[in-house]
Design an enzyme around this catalytic site. Structure first.
Site, short mmCIF file in Angstrom:
data_model
loop_
_atom_site.label_atom_id
_atom_site.label_comp_id
_atom_site.label_asym_id
_atom_site.label_seq_id
_atom_site.Cartn_x
_atom_site.Cartn_y
_atom_site.Cartn_z
N TYR A 12 -5.38 3.93 7.64
CA TYR A 12 -5.63 2.39 8.43
C TYR A 12 -7.15 2.16 8.61
CZ TYR A 12 -3.69 -1.21 11.67
OH TYR A 12 -3.41 -2.31 12.05
N SER A 25 -7.91 -5.24 12.47
CA SER A 25 -7.46 -4.38 13.64
C SER A 25 -8.82 -3.89 14.51
CB SER A 25 -6.66 -3.10 13.33
OG SER A 25 -6.60 -2.36 14.10
N1 LIG Z 1 1.53 -4.12 15.56
C1 LIG Z 1 0.11 -3.97 15.82
O1 LIG Z 1 0.05 -3.18 16.80
C2 LIG Z 1 -1.01 -4.54 15.18
C3 LIG Z 1 -2.25 -4.43 15.73
C4 LIG Z 1 -3.42 -4.75 14.97
C5 LIG Z 1 -3.18 -5.27 13.75
N2 LIG Z 1 -2.11 -5.40 13.24
C6 LIG Z 1 -2.05 -5.83 11.77
O2 LIG Z 1 -1.21 -6.97 11.84
C7 LIG Z 1 -0.55 -7.13 10.53
C8 LIG Z 1 1.04 -7.31 10.88
O3 LIG Z 1 1.30 -6.06 11.65
P1 LIG Z 1 3.01 -5.90 12.08
O4 LIG Z 1 3.13 -5.02 13.24
O5 LIG Z 1 3.42 -7.30 12.47
O6 LIG Z 1 3.50 -5.33 10.94
P2 LIG Z 1 5.34 -5.19 10.77
O7 LIG Z 1 5.50 -3.97 9.97
O8 LIG Z 1 6.03 -5.59 11.77
O9 LIG Z 1 5.47 -6.50 9.74
C9 LIG Z 1 5.00 -6.53 8.42
C10 LIG Z 1 5.94 -7.52 7.53
O10 LIG Z 1 5.32 -7.43 6.16
C11 LIG Z 1 6.32 -7.30 5.44
N3 LIG Z 1 5.98 -6.44 4.07
C12 LIG Z 1 5.76 -5.39 3.92
N4 LIG Z 1 5.47 -5.19 2.48
C13 LIG Z 1 5.29 -6.43 1.86
C14 LIG Z 1 4.70 -7.13 0.89
N5 LIG Z 1 4.50 -5.97 -0.36
N6 LIG Z 1 4.87 -8.15 0.55
C15 LIG Z 1 5.07 -9.11 1.47
N7 LIG Z 1 5.60 -8.72 2.45
C16 LIG Z 1 5.70 -7.35 2.99
C17 LIG Z 1 7.78 -6.77 6.18
O11 LIG Z 1 8.95 -7.03 5.52
C18 LIG Z 1 7.32 -7.49 7.54
O12 LIG Z 1 8.19 -8.26 7.60
C19 LIG Z 1 -1.07 -5.95 9.98
O13 LIG Z 1 -2.05 -6.02 9.16
C20 LIG Z 1 -1.35 -4.92 10.76
O14 LIG Z 1 -2.24 -4.03 10.53
C21 LIG Z 1 -0.90 -4.89 13.97
#
Ligand SMILES: NC(=O)c1ccc[n+]([C@@H]2O[C@H](COP(=O)([O-])OP(=O)(O)OC[C@H]3O[C@@H](n4cnc5c(N)ncnc54)[C@H](O)[C@@H]3O)[C@@H](O)[C@H]2O)c1
Length: 256
Positions: free
Chosen positions: A168, A145
């Site tokens: 985070y 991130s």
């Molecule tokens: N959404 C944002 O704004 C954003 C920005 C920068 C980085 N990120 C990073 O991108 C990645 C994905 O984020 P997102 O927003 O898509 O998250 P999200 O919460 O929408 O989706 C995460 C998924 O992970 C699954 N999950 C949770 N625990 C799990 C486990 N133990 N084993 C397997 N699956 C599991 C959940 O069921 C879900 O489908 C993360 O690393 C997040 O930090 C997100």
């Protein structure tokens, strides 16, 4: 010929906000998207969408904190497909207390959340890197991130219930250095390991927050998941065959 023709790509957390768009992008680029997620029903729904779009996908149950389950997933994919080309670490595990302000974060919650997320990313990278080494190559992309490198901009959260959790910052900075560690450790084995650092992704955030966030950006402001997918495809593809140990930031200039 498409960018990922014939490649088997596991998207861990493939049912999530970013993961489901990544899975679709992999399939649209000619790959087989393995949508691996703890929420199997949601993963199956993503697969349905991809197949309706004419792409190749399959759902797999997955828990990134369970090494035996990850080994089982790798063995099953190897048996059925003969190879695995890449894995994307995009799950987002957190406990019920995640997202509290710094004053309210307990030692137990801090350890639990760093353990689930950073520990899980380590486990996925470890199990797949060992498989890729035996196979003679493979690619790992870890979702980090902007907040893995940038000091938090707390002012943009003012007046909302949102914050940038202290866990985070610890997790994402560590994911970037974990990426370099793995890249160095496996660079002679054809295993490439990179981090992808998106800015914030649109997800029904309050307008006042978006206005403050967007003021730091270029032409678009907060991005949509599809705006990050192209950078992922590049890192997974043979075009990036000599790119390893890097952290690719996609944030419309927010962190500048
Ligand atoms: N959404 C944002 O704004 C954003 C920005 C920068 C980085 N990120 C990073 O991108 C990645 C994905 O984020 P997102 O927003 O898509 O998250 P999200 O919460 O929408 O989706 C995460 C998924 O992970 C699954 N999950 C949770 N625990 C799990 C486990 N133990 N084993 C397997 N699956 C599991 C959940 O069921 C879900 O489908 C993360 O690393 C997040 O930090 C997100």
């Amino acid at each position: 010929m498409s960018l990922l023709d014939g490649k088997v790509v596991v998207i861990s957390g493939g049912a999530g906000l970013l993961g489901r768009r990544f899975s679709l992008a992999v399939a649209q680029a000619g790959g087989l998207a393995v949508v691996a997620d703890r929420d199997l029903d949601a993963a199956r729904a993503v697969v349905g969408t991809i197949q309706a779009d004419g792409g190749q996908a399959e759902a797999a149950p997955s828990d990134i904190t369970d090494g035996d389950a990850l080994d089982g997933l790798i063995a099953d994919l190897h048996e059925r497909h003969g190879r695995i080309d890449a894995v994307v670490n995009s799950a987002y595990p957190r406990n019920a207390n995640y997202g509290r302000k710094l004053e309210e974060v307990t030692y137990a919650d801090f350890c639990a959340n760093t353990g689930l997320h950073l520990g899980g990313y380590f486990l996925v990278a470890q199990r797949f890197a060992l498989y890729f080494r035996d196979q003679g190559g493979g690619a790992i992309v870890n979702l980090a991130s902007i907040y893995g490198t940038l000091a938090p901009r707390f002012d943009i959260y003012a007046g909302t219930s949102m914050t940038m959790p202290v866990e985070y910052a610890a997790i994402k900075s560590a994911v970037i250095q974990l990426t370099r560690y793995f890249a160095q450790y496996f660079k002679a084995d054809g295993v490439r390991v990179n981090a992808l650092s998106p800015g914030g992704i649109l997800d029904c955030q309050p307008q006042a927050f978006l206005d403050r966030y967007d003021a730091h950006c270029g032409g678009k402001g907060m991005l949509e998941a599809e705006d990050v997918a192209g950078a992922l495809l590049f890192l997974l593809s043979d075009d990036a065959r000599y790119v390893t140990g890097q952290n690719l930031i996609v944030d419309d200039g927010f962190s500048l």
